[in-house]
Enzyme design. Structure first.
Site, PDB file in Angstrom:
ATOM      1  N   HIS A 155       0.825  -1.212   0.000  1.00 32.11           N
ATOM      2  CA  HIS A 155       0.000   0.000   0.000  1.00 32.11           C
ATOM      3  C   HIS A 155       0.865   1.271   0.000  1.00 32.11           C
ATOM      4  CE1 HIS A 155      -3.221  -2.790   1.277  1.00 32.11           C
ATOM      5  NE2 HIS A 155      -2.295  -3.276   2.086  1.00 32.11           N
ATOM      6  N   SER A 276      13.710  21.389 -17.259  1.00 31.55           N
ATOM      7  CA  SER A 276      12.471  22.131 -17.494  1.00 31.55           C
ATOM      8  C   SER A 276      12.812  23.439 -18.182  1.00 31.55           C
ATOM      9  CB  SER A 276      11.787  22.394 -16.155  1.00 31.55           C
ATOM     10  OG  SER A 276      10.951  23.529 -16.237  1.00 31.55           O
ATOM     11  N   LYS A 282      14.897  21.707 -12.060  1.00 33.80           N
ATOM     12  CA  LYS A 282      14.255  20.431 -12.362  1.00 33.80           C
ATOM     13  C   LYS A 282      15.170  19.430 -13.055  1.00 33.80           C
ATOM     14  CE  LYS A 282      10.507  19.398 -11.714  1.00 33.80           C
ATOM     15  NZ  LYS A 282       9.171  19.763 -12.180  1.00 33.80           N
ATOM     16  N   GLU A 289       8.917   8.150 -17.328  1.00 28.00           N
ATOM     17  CA  GLU A 289       7.523   8.551 -17.523  1.00 28.00           C
ATOM     18  C   GLU A 289       7.013   8.124 -18.892  1.00 28.00           C
ATOM     19  OE1 GLU A 289       7.087  12.737 -16.562  1.00 28.00           O
ATOM     20  OE2 GLU A 289       8.246  12.445 -14.737  1.00 28.00           O
TER      21      GLU A 289
END
Ligand code: ARG
Length: 467
Positions: A155, A276, A282, A289
């Protein structure tokens, strides 16, 4: 003029030429189409259906076309509809009317089934290579990180300490099943359909065994309708591809979470991350992804193909021409995703100290306390309650279990003595999982040894099939 123009008075609308054409997609199958045609021409000569001299002209013509396509000088014309007719037209232009004999005892229906099976067989071997390469990388990391402990989660809550190697090996076994699924796909794609002709079989005295042998097929189709009608081998591959992506997407997700500054378990290499355009600080895990995101396309390709084939009457229907675009897309996507994952994992930095600290927190040793009491004869349910009480107290007091004094432990259960601190030590907790498939170092070692043998076996399987 179309190769099939005989029964038509009018030519097709230019829209239909475009809409009906599969050439932009199936031109990727040029090699298989030519190899298949060469084997077919040789068979036609061997069985006396055409003359030896005619076959050798056809073969030479096809070889020239292959060279032209590979050199980029072949002109593809959408009006040819598909790769089969492009090549046949070019052949007849090159060698004259004898080129028209190539299509004897054959239809595009069995021809396209043949090409697709050949293409997919090759692609499966290439994907298999990438799966093995990633498995190898995971084993390499597992061998290197035998001292790294991180919290295992359920979880997404810290659960019990495990070896990082154990975590990596979990993905090895998923990929192992993926590899065997690919082997299964290969086996079922490895059936030679040529000879089914349009649907009913051919009247010519063909030699299917010869063609199968020439093209490296180990089996021949048993039913001409089935041979030209089904694309279950494509669907099966799409399903195996989906499963690979599902596995990769989970690993990708973990890499994304682990590399966040909140976790800081790992740092992805600069070469596998991007910046970024607005936020200078970043460092984004774009490759991970994208792997996670591309999983959706591959699932889509599976669903598309299942839906396209649903309810089609036997035998060939033009709907089936829609089989190749998604197949090519899934092949490229899984090859790139496997490759990207290997690059990312092989270059990532492991912050083992951060992992250890995290594993020491979060009460990942609460089960140890319960098991310890069980060892003293306490029923597991009661032991669970004692440990739970201690955890609650610790939370109230803002400490960990190991911060309690022996007196405090004994207040909860007089059976506890000072060995409890050893019991609660996460390294000991890991060592104690000494069961087949457990996270104890000797058991992880056992897995690694098995894994290395399986990788060798997988390599051998690919080698035997020329990869
Ligand atoms: N381009 C077709 C395909 O990819 C080849 C088979 C066409 N056969 C036919 N009878 N129209 O499925």
């Amino acid at each position: 003029m179309k190769l099939w123009s005989g029964r038509f008075l009018k030519s097709t609308d230019s829209f239909v030429d475009e809409f009906n054409a599969s050439l932009p997609v199936d031109k990727h199958l040029y090699k298989q189409d030519i190899e298949g045609s060469i084997a077919h021409a040789k068979m036609l000569a061997k069985t006396g259906i055409i003359a030896d001299e005619e076959a050798s002209q056809i073969v030479t013509g096809l070889e020239t076309i292959l060279k032209e396509i590979e050199a980029g000088s072949f002109i593809f014309d959408i009006a040819d509809e598909d790769i089969h007719m492009s090549i046949e037209r070019a052949l007849t232009e090159k060698i004259g009317p004898v080129g028209g004999k190539l299509h004897t005892a054959r239809s595009r229906n069995d021809q396209v089934a043949l090409d697709t099976r050949m293409f997919l067989k090759d692609a499966i071997l290439e994907v298999g290579q990438e799966v093995l390469a990633l498995q190898e990388e995971l084993v390499k990391i597992a061998k290197r990180e035998m001292d790294t402990i991180l919290p295992g989660y359920t979880h997404l809550q810290r659960a019990q300490p495990i070896l990082f190697s154990h975590h990596m090996m979990a993905y090895f076994w998923m990929l192992r099943r993926d590899f065997t699924r690919l082997k299964g796909c290969f086996k079922r794609a490895d059936v030679m359909p040529l000879g089914a002709a349009a649907l009913a079989g051919t009247t010519y005295p063909i030699d299917m065994e010869f063609v199968a042998k020439e093209l490296g097929f180990s089996k021949i189709s048993n039913n001409s309708l089935d041979a030209v009608s089904d694309r279950d081998f494509v669907i099966e591959f799409q399903a195996a591809a989906s499963m690979i992506m599902m596995h990769l997407s989970r690993l990708a997700e973990e890499l994304i979470i682990w590399s966040s500054s909140e976790f800081s378990f790992i740092e992805l290499d600069d070469a596998y991350t991007t910046g970024s355009s607005i936020m200078p600080q970043k460092k984004n895990a774009d490759v991970a992804e994208l792997i996670r995101g591309k999983t959706g396309r591959v699932y889509g390709n599976l669903l598309q193909m299942l839906t396209t084939m649903k309810g089609l009457p036997l035998a060939y229907n033009k709907d089936m021409q829609e089989d190749k675009e998604g197949m090519l897309d899934s092949i490229t996507t899984i090859k790139n995703s496997l490759f990207g994952m290997k690059g990312m994992t092989s270059t990532m930095k492991i912050h083992s100290e951060v992992m250890r600290q995290s594993a020491e927190g979060g009460f990942t040793n609460a089960t140890e306390l319960a098991d310890y009491l069980v060892g003293k004869g306490v029923p597991f349910r009661d032991a669970h309650r004692v440990s739970g009480n201690m955890v609650r107290k610790a939370i109230e007091e803002g400490c960990w279990l190991t911060d309690f004094s022996l007196e405090e432990f004994q207040a909860e259960s007089p059976l506890i003595d000072d060995e409890v601190y050893d019991v609660l030590d996460i390294q000991n907790a890991v060592k104690r999982r000494d069961v087949r498939g457990g996270t104890a170092p000797n058991r992880v070692q056992e897995q690694i040894e098995k894994a290395e043998k399986l990788i060798d076996k997988g390599r051998k399987w690919l080698d035997e099939r020329g990869k």
